[in-house]
Design an enzyme around this catalytic site. Structure first.
Site, short mmCIF file in Angstrom:
data_model
loop_
_atom_site.label_atom_id
_atom_site.label_comp_id
_atom_site.label_asym_id
_atom_site.label_seq_id
_atom_site.Cartn_x
_atom_site.Cartn_y
_atom_site.Cartn_z
N LYS A 1 27.69 40.41 40.53
CA LYS A 1 28.44 41.30 39.62
C LYS A 1 28.66 42.62 40.33
CE LYS A 1 30.16 41.07 35.40
NZ LYS A 1 30.84 39.91 34.79
N ASP B 1 36.56 42.24 34.78
CA ASP B 1 35.63 42.41 33.66
C ASP B 1 36.20 43.57 32.86
OD1 ASP B 1 32.72 41.42 32.82
OD2 ASP B 1 32.74 43.57 32.50
N ASN C 1 41.10 41.07 26.73
CA ASN C 1 41.48 39.68 26.95
C ASN C 1 40.63 38.69 26.17
OD1 ASN C 1 43.68 39.98 28.59
ND2 ASN C 1 42.64 39.48 30.50
#
Length: 448
Positions: free
Chosen positions: A128, A168, A243
């Site tokens: 990440k 993200d 999203n």
């Protein structure tokens, strides 16, 4: 050594090393407690130090990101990339651009990603990244300059066989495009597989934008079906309006549900007749404005400042799709009192551990994030496959593959829960199923 004592010892060690990282500690504690029944059966995981190695990132990169705004002023942000575990494949996980980003947030997200990626059944490890940069209110040029500066350091640490970032919070198609363009310029090669979430014109996959939201609904649909229920006629709340939330709303509506609320970081809208998704898409995807604009299009709707109030609305199904720890114990109790039958986590760790306990103790069907929101990374891996084969699959083909993956995730998680004596506890099932694949790979690869 007794498995519970071993887990306590490992966790205490993690606390000593990471005492100022609450989100990371929360994620680690949940997983470790889930693994006790596994470790009781498989002492080899204790003997080879699998858990100690699993909770320590293979690599943590922190770097300076200087950029210049439209007025010529220099700003400096902090960038991060955690490469947590590569036992089953190259590191894979999104980039988050948000003012709250810090080492704890990135490590918790990267740790969760290990298990989420494992559950997809695809060969991808956990990672990440991100920065404490806020894209809100910035011009396209400012965002481009920031992304270029960010990639001027990140390029050293990523690659299609090493580490493949995606989007993200705060990182969508625009940002991925700027990042990819800078990577291509620096490397002087067209390495399409280095980033996912790309535009369709340069190696992206159809269905990628919709994938996390659609995948969430496919998972929850299967979870409901296991109890002879479905979405038809149900009232649904979806937090967020990015999203994940938008496409969860879209798919839930297709399945006959009425979605009555959504939100952003400023507040939420309630539309008792059902959210008009076309207006939400116009506000968020085209105008890039706040969700409060919704009542200009639908004056009969209500707008409320603050986000926690969204969970006081009566609903059958709650889908938290905004951010971590958005549902606390009190909000969970209100949802239960109002008759919620199912909760599916579209965001990463959106329910506190206390909230999760409330849901499980109340026999609410609960789909944990690492299983329920795995559709995004699963479709990212499908995008990588298309890049490797230099092919482009149709929307329907990708969507069908996504649905099969999400159903398989449910079946594997449910089976693991039953096998280890915690039937219907999909939190434990997800942690166990995700762990077993990674742990076995780590055993076979030696102590590295």
């Amino acid at each position: 050594m007794n498995a519970q004592c071993y887990v306590n010892e490992v966790y205490n060690d993690v606390v000593k090393r990471n005492g100022n990282e609450p989100e990371f500690l929360q994620a680690v504690k949940e997983v470790l407690n889930s693994l006790v029944p596994v470790l009781e059966r498989h002492s080899e995981y204790i003997e080879d130090g699998i858990v100690e190695r699993l909770v320590e990132p293979e690599r943590m990169i922190v770097f300076r990101v200087p950029w210049i705004d439209d007025n010529g002023k220099v700003h400096v942000n902090r960038g991060f990339r955690v490469q947590f575990n590569s036992a089953i494949g190259p590191y894979k996980g999104g980039l988050r651009f948000h003012p709250t980003v810090n080492a704890s947030i990135i490590k918790f997200l990267g740790f969760e990603q290990i298990f989420k990626n494992s559950l997809t059944g695809l060969p991808i490890g956990g990672g990440k990244g991100g920065a404490d940069f806020d894209p809100k209110g910035k011009s396209n040029r400012e965002i481009m300059r920031f992304c270029q500066s960010f990639m001027s350091e990140l390029f050293r640490h990523v690659g299609q066989f090493t580490d493949i970032p995606a989007g993200d919070i705060g990182v969508g198609g625009r940002e991925i495009g700027y990042l990819f363009g800078e990577y291509k310029k620096i490397k002087n090669q067209y390495e399409a597989g280095v980033l996912t979430g790309k535009g369709i014109n340069y190696g992206g996959s159809l269905t990628r934008k919709e994938a996390t939201g659609y995948g969430l609904i496919y998972f929850v649909e299967r979870m409901l079906q296991a109890k002879n229920k479905d979405f038809r006629g149900k009232t649904v709340i979806v937090s967020g309006s990015g999203n994940v939330a938008i496409y969860a709303i879209e798919k839930a509506q297709e399945l006959g549900a009425t979605v009555v609320a959504c939100s952003d970081s400023n507040g939420y809208v309630y539309d008792k007749d059902g959210i008009d998704l076309d207006y939400v898409k116009e506000i968020k995807e085209v105008q890039r404005k706040r969700i409060s604009e919704y009542i200009k299009y639908r004056p009969q709707a209500e707008y409320h400042e603050g986000c926690s109030g969204i969970w006081t609305i009566k609903c059958d199904i709650a889908l938290p799709c905004a951010t971590q720890n958005e549902i606390d114990e009190n909000s969970a109790k209100i949802l239960v009192e109002n008759g919620v039958i199912a909760v599916g986590e579209g965001a990463n760790m959106p329910s506190t551990s206390e909230a999760v306990s409330v849901f499980l103790d109340s026999n609410v069907l609960f789909g944990p994030a690492k299983a329920a929101n795995a559709g995004g990374v699963a479709t990212s891996a499908l995008e990588m496959s298309q890049n490797s084969m230099r092919l482009s699959w149709s929307f329907e083909e990708v969507d069908n593959r996504l649905k099969k993956i999400m159903i398989n995730i449910y079946e594997n998680v449910s089976s693991a829960a039953a096998e280890y004596g915690c039937e219907d506890n999909l939190v434990l099932g997800a942690n166990i199923a995700g762990f077993l694949k990674v742990a076995d790979a780590m055993l076979q690869e030696g102590i590295v």
